[in-house]
Design a protein around this motif. Structure first.
Motif, PDB file in Angstrom:
ATOM      1  N   ASN A  98      36.550  41.131  44.453  1.00 46.09           N
ATOM      2  CA  ASN A  98      36.262  42.764  44.386  1.00 46.09           C
ATOM      3  C   ASN A  98      35.636  43.438  45.260  1.00 46.09           C
ATOM      4  O   ASN A  98      35.953  44.738  45.341  1.00 46.09           O
ATOM      5  CB  ASN A  98      35.830  42.958  42.589  1.00 46.09           C
ATOM      6  CG  ASN A  98      36.738  41.802  41.761  1.00 46.09           C
ATOM      7  OD1 ASN A  98      38.288  42.001  41.839  1.00 46.09           O
ATOM      8  ND2 ASN A  98      35.920  41.689  41.079  1.00 46.09           N
ATOM      9  N   SER A 102      37.001  46.698  46.992  1.00 51.22           N
ATOM     10  CA  SER A 102      35.914  48.549  47.011  1.00 51.22           C
ATOM     11  C   SER A 102      35.939  48.879  48.005  1.00 51.22           C
ATOM     12  O   SER A 102      36.180  49.459  48.600  1.00 51.22           O
ATOM     13  CB  SER A 102      35.257  48.172  46.688  1.00 51.22           C
ATOM     14  OG  SER A 102      35.281  48.201  45.137  1.00 51.22           O
ATOM     15  N   PRO A 127      42.885  39.158  37.654  1.00 47.86           N
ATOM     16  CA  PRO A 127      42.263  39.991  37.940  1.00 47.86           C
ATOM     17  C   PRO A 127      41.259  40.533  36.737  1.00 47.86           C
ATOM     18  O   PRO A 127      41.915  40.665  35.681  1.00 47.86           O
ATOM     19  CB  PRO A 127      43.278  41.320  38.318  1.00 47.86           C
ATOM     20  CG  PRO A 127      44.554  40.789  37.728  1.00 47.86           C
ATOM     21  CD  PRO A 127      44.506  39.175  37.943  1.00 47.86           C
ATOM     22  N   SER A 131      38.658  44.961  38.830  1.00 51.65           N
ATOM     23  CA  SER A 131      39.540  44.834  40.061  1.00 51.65           C
ATOM     24  C   SER A 131      40.569  45.517  40.092  1.00 51.65           C
ATOM     25  O   SER A 131      40.845  46.175  41.562  1.00 51.65           O
ATOM     26  CB  SER A 131      40.351  43.085  39.514  1.00 51.65           C
ATOM     27  OG  SER A 131      39.727  42.509  39.287  1.00 51.65           O
TER      28      SER A 131
END
Length: 208
Positions: A98, A102, A127, A131
């Motif tokens: 994650n 980002s 996910p 996510s």
């Protein structure tokens, strides 16, 4: 301070010169010092050295590194660290994946961000809402709102209930692209048959 990275490398090199084998903490600390001083190539080189030394790495150390790279908006270093996890025999975690998504989103690499979604690249990971939120934010950064809508449908397929944050990101994406009909559908909770509850921030964004 900027001198910290030099001192970190000096200590690491001194240990090797004395016949001592630096451990995982030593490498991660030195890489973190280099990253904070914007010496990203050195940080990546230390990660490669970690793999060459076949140190017994752990997920916590890698997660710390990847999160640090993400906060400093260094997506190449984030991805490098994520790949290094696998080479070191450490299974990537949702936290590390994650953070990498980002990082890619902030750099407007939305296609790469989507390719790193769990279950797309790592079949053993499913996910979560973080996510999807990171992936939607990546699409928003690049004005790819249709892909955000598709991600919302995937949320439903995963039997996840969209969070207010997720809805806010999606609505903001539609509003910025002047996709008013889609924004209205979202406000009415009729997108992809998913029950959504926009927050105050989303409503404000849609009304601008």
């Amino acid at each position: 301070r900027a001198s910290h990275w030099e001192r970190a490398l000096e200590v690491l090199g001194g240990a090797s010169a004395q016949g001592l084998r630096p451990d995982l903490v030593s490498y991660c600390s030195a890489a973190s010092a280099c990253d904070k001083s914007r010496r990203w190539q050195l940080a990546s080189g230390l990660l490669e050295g970690l793999c060459r030394c076949r140190l017994r790495a752990n997920a916590v150390s890698f997660n710390t590194l990847i999160s640090n790279f993400q906060k400093n908006e260094r997506w190449p270093a984030s991805i490098h660290a994520l790949v290094s996890m696998s080479f070191s025999g450490v299974a990537p975690t949702l936290l590390s994946v994650n953070a990498a998504i980002s990082s890619l989103g902030c750099a407007r690499h939305w296609q790469l961000a989507l390719s790193y979604l769990p279950a797309t690249r790592w079949r053993k990971l499913s996910p979560d809402l973080v996510s999807f939120s990171a992936a939607m934010s990546a699409c928003e950064q690049s004005a790819k709102w249709p892909h955000s809508l598709l991600l919302l449908c995937q949320v439903a397929q995963q039997a996840l209930r969209p969070s207010q944050t997720l809805c806010d990101v999606l609505l903001s994406s539609c509003a910025k692209a002047a996709a008013w009909s889609e924004a209205l559908e979202l406000l009415l909770g009729r997108v992809g048959g998913v029950d959504v509850e926009p927050g105050a921030a989303a409503l404000s964004s849609a009304s601008e």
